[in-house]
Design a protein around this motif. Structure first.
Motif, PDB file in Angstrom:
ATOM      1  N   THR A 190      48.918  19.700  42.244  1.00 49.30           N
ATOM      2  CA  THR A 190      49.605  20.907  42.698  1.00 49.30           C
ATOM      3  C   THR A 190      49.659  21.899  41.537  1.00 49.30           C
ATOM      4  N   ASN A 191      50.022  23.136  41.839  1.00 51.13           N
ATOM      5  CA  ASN A 191      50.174  24.120  40.768  1.00 51.13           C
ATOM      6  C   ASN A 191      51.224  23.678  39.755  1.00 51.13           C
ATOM      7  N   GLN A 192      52.313  23.081  40.228  1.00 49.54           N
ATOM      8  CA  GLN A 192      53.352  22.603  39.322  1.00 49.54           C
ATOM      9  C   GLN A 192      52.812  21.503  38.403  1.00 49.54           C
ATOM     10  N   GLU A 193      52.031  20.596  38.958  1.00 44.97           N
ATOM     11  CA  GLU A 193      51.447  19.517  38.151  1.00 44.97           C
ATOM     12  C   GLU A 193      50.420  20.056  37.151  1.00 44.97           C
ATOM     13  N   LEU A 243      48.910  21.444  31.545  1.00 39.20           N
ATOM     14  CA  LEU A 243      48.402  22.443  30.609  1.00 39.20           C
ATOM     15  C   LEU A 243      49.498  23.045  29.734  1.00 39.20           C
ATOM     16  N   THR A 244      50.727  22.613  29.950  1.00 35.77           N
ATOM     17  CA  THR A 244      51.906  23.139  29.256  1.00 35.77           C
ATOM     18  C   THR A 244      51.980  24.672  29.328  1.00 35.77           C
ATOM     19  N   ILE A 245      51.844  25.164  30.562  1.00 36.35           N
ATOM     20  CA  ILE A 245      52.035  26.578  30.864  1.00 36.35           C
ATOM     21  C   ILE A 245      52.971  26.652  32.069  1.00 36.35           C
ATOM     22  N   SER A 246      53.456  27.836  32.388  1.00 37.43           N
ATOM     23  CA  SER A 246      54.392  27.949  33.506  1.00 37.43           C
ATOM     24  C   SER A 246      53.666  27.859  34.847  1.00 37.43           C
ATOM     25  N   LYS A 247      54.405  27.459  35.869  1.00 41.71           N
ATOM     26  CA  LYS A 247      53.843  27.405  37.213  1.00 41.71           C
ATOM     27  C   LYS A 247      53.412  28.790  37.655  1.00 41.71           C
ATOM     28  N   ARG A 248      54.189  29.787  37.291  1.00 41.00           N
ATOM     29  CA  ARG A 248      53.846  31.162  37.654  1.00 41.00           C
ATOM     30  C   ARG A 248      52.486  31.561  37.065  1.00 41.00           C
ATOM     31  N   THR A 249      52.207  31.130  35.846  1.00 41.87           N
ATOM     32  CA  THR A 249      50.908  31.410  35.232  1.00 41.87           C
ATOM     33  C   THR A 249      49.791  30.732  36.022  1.00 41.87           C
ATOM     34  N   VAL A 250      50.019  29.496  36.428  1.00 46.14           N
ATOM     35  CA  VAL A 250      49.026  28.796  37.245  1.00 46.14           C
ATOM     36  C   VAL A 250      48.847  29.520  38.580  1.00 46.14           C
ATOM     37  N   ASP A 251      49.956  29.914  39.202  1.00 46.24           N
ATOM     38  CA  ASP A 251      49.880  30.667  40.456  1.00 46.24           C
ATOM     39  C   ASP A 251      49.006  31.912  40.286  1.00 46.24           C
ATOM     40  N   ASN A 252      49.199  32.632  39.172  1.00 45.81           N
ATOM     41  CA  ASN A 252      48.408  33.832  38.902  1.00 45.81           C
ATOM     42  C   ASN A 252      46.930  33.497  38.717  1.00 45.81           C
ATOM     43  N   HIS A 253      46.646  32.425  37.985  1.00 46.04           N
ATOM     44  CA  HIS A 253      45.253  32.008  37.799  1.00 46.04           C
ATOM     45  C   HIS A 253      44.609  31.665  39.141  1.00 46.04           C
ATOM     46  N   VAL A 254      45.307  30.893  39.959  1.00 49.77           N
ATOM     47  CA  VAL A 254      44.762  30.490  41.260  1.00 49.77           C
ATOM     48  C   VAL A 254      44.509  31.727  42.121  1.00 49.77           C
ATOM     49  N   SER A 255      45.428  32.665  42.114  1.00 50.87           N
ATOM     50  CA  SER A 255      45.242  33.901  42.873  1.00 50.87           C
ATOM     51  C   SER A 255      44.013  34.666  42.391  1.00 50.87           C
ATOM     52  N   ASN A 256      43.855  34.771  41.073  1.00 47.60           N
ATOM     53  CA  ASN A 256      42.682  35.444  40.508  1.00 47.60           C
ATOM     54  C   ASN A 256      41.397  34.717  40.865  1.00 47.60           C
ATOM     55  N   ILE A 257      41.442  33.390  40.858  1.00 49.35           N
ATOM     56  CA  ILE A 257      40.270  32.586  41.223  1.00 49.35           C
ATOM     57  C   ILE A 257      39.898  32.836  42.681  1.00 49.35           C
ATOM     58  N   PHE A 258      40.890  32.867  43.565  1.00 50.05           N
ATOM     59  CA  PHE A 258      40.622  33.149  44.978  1.00 50.05           C
ATOM     60  C   PHE A 258      39.944  34.508  45.119  1.00 50.05           C
ATOM     61  N   THR A 259      40.443  35.506  44.407  1.00 46.47           N
ATOM     62  CA  THR A 259      39.857  36.845  44.473  1.00 46.47           C
ATOM     63  C   THR A 259      38.412  36.839  43.979  1.00 46.47           C
ATOM     64  N   LYS A 313      39.794  31.688  50.443  1.00 47.34           N
ATOM     65  CA  LYS A 313      41.091  32.022  51.047  1.00 47.34           C
ATOM     66  C   LYS A 313      42.127  30.927  50.834  1.00 47.34           C
ATOM     67  N   ASN A 314      41.683  29.716  50.460  1.00 45.99           N
ATOM     68  CA  ASN A 314      42.588  28.588  50.264  1.00 45.99           C
ATOM     69  C   ASN A 314      41.889  27.554  49.380  1.00 45.99           C
ATOM     70  N   ARG A 315      42.593  26.472  49.080  1.00 45.82           N
ATOM     71  CA  ARG A 315      42.043  25.450  48.175  1.00 45.82           C
ATOM     72  C   ARG A 315      40.809  24.756  48.745  1.00 45.82           C
ATOM     73  N   VAL A 316      40.795  24.528  50.032  1.00 43.42           N
ATOM     74  CA  VAL A 316      39.621  23.888  50.644  1.00 43.42           C
ATOM     75  C   VAL A 316      38.402  24.783  50.477  1.00 43.42           C
ATOM     76  N   ALA A 317      38.569  26.061  50.780  1.00 45.54           N
ATOM     77  CA  ALA A 317      37.461  27.003  50.616  1.00 45.54           C
ATOM     78  C   ALA A 317      37.043  27.098  49.147  1.00 45.54           C
ATOM     79  N   LEU A 318      38.014  27.042  48.242  1.00 41.78           N
ATOM     80  CA  LEU A 318      37.701  27.086  46.815  1.00 41.78           C
ATOM     81  C   LEU A 318      36.869  25.877  46.396  1.00 41.78           C
ATOM     82  N   LEU A 319      37.254  24.694  46.865  1.00 41.57           N
ATOM     83  CA  LEU A 319      36.501  23.492  46.503  1.00 41.57           C
ATOM     84  C   LEU A 319      35.108  23.515  47.120  1.00 41.57           C
ATOM     85  N   ASN A 320      34.980  24.048  48.329  1.00 39.76           N
ATOM     86  CA  ASN A 320      33.644  24.210  48.914  1.00 39.76           C
ATOM     87  C   ASN A 320      32.804  25.157  48.064  1.00 39.76           C
ATOM     88  N   TRP A 321      33.403  26.263  47.623  1.00 35.32           N
ATOM     89  CA  TRP A 321      32.705  27.210  46.752  1.00 35.32           C
ATOM     90  C   TRP A 321      32.273  26.510  45.462  1.00 35.32           C
TER      91      TRP A 321
END
Length: 88
Positions: free
Chosen positions: A24-27, A32-48, A53-61
């Motif tokens: 999960t983002n929290q895990e 990585l010893t960073i905040s969950k919010r930072t991970v959330d931002n990274h995941v959002s940027n990765i999606f863009t 549109k979601n983790r399944v689509a990301l893993l397919n990509w």
């Protein structure tokens, strides 16, 4: 539009690898010893950047682009590419 993998930062690629392990983002934040919010931002940027549109689509990509593989399927074994096999 899907952007080339080269536009992903090293950290974003690391996040994709950790998402592929089922964390999960929290895990991921804890590992990585960073905040969950930072991970959330990274995941959002990765999606863009990937057009996912979601983790399944990301893993397919990621599989389609040789970033991760499952049981040796869809793998591009390039030297030093840092691929992480998915748990099978």
């Amino acid at each position: 539009m899907v952007h080339p993998r080269s536009e992903l930062s090293e950290r974003e690629i690391e996040i994709i690898e950790l998402v592929a392990t089922g964390l999960t983002n929290q895990e991921i934040a804890g590992q990585l010893t960073i905040s969950k919010r930072t991970v959330d931002n990274h995941v959002s940027n990765i999606f863009t950047k990937t057009g996912a549109k979601n983790r399944v689509a990301l893993l397919n990509w990621a599989m389609d682009n040789g970033k991760i593989c499952r049981d040796g399927f869809n793998c591009c074994a390039l030297p030093g590419d840092g691929q992480v096999p998915l748990p099978g």
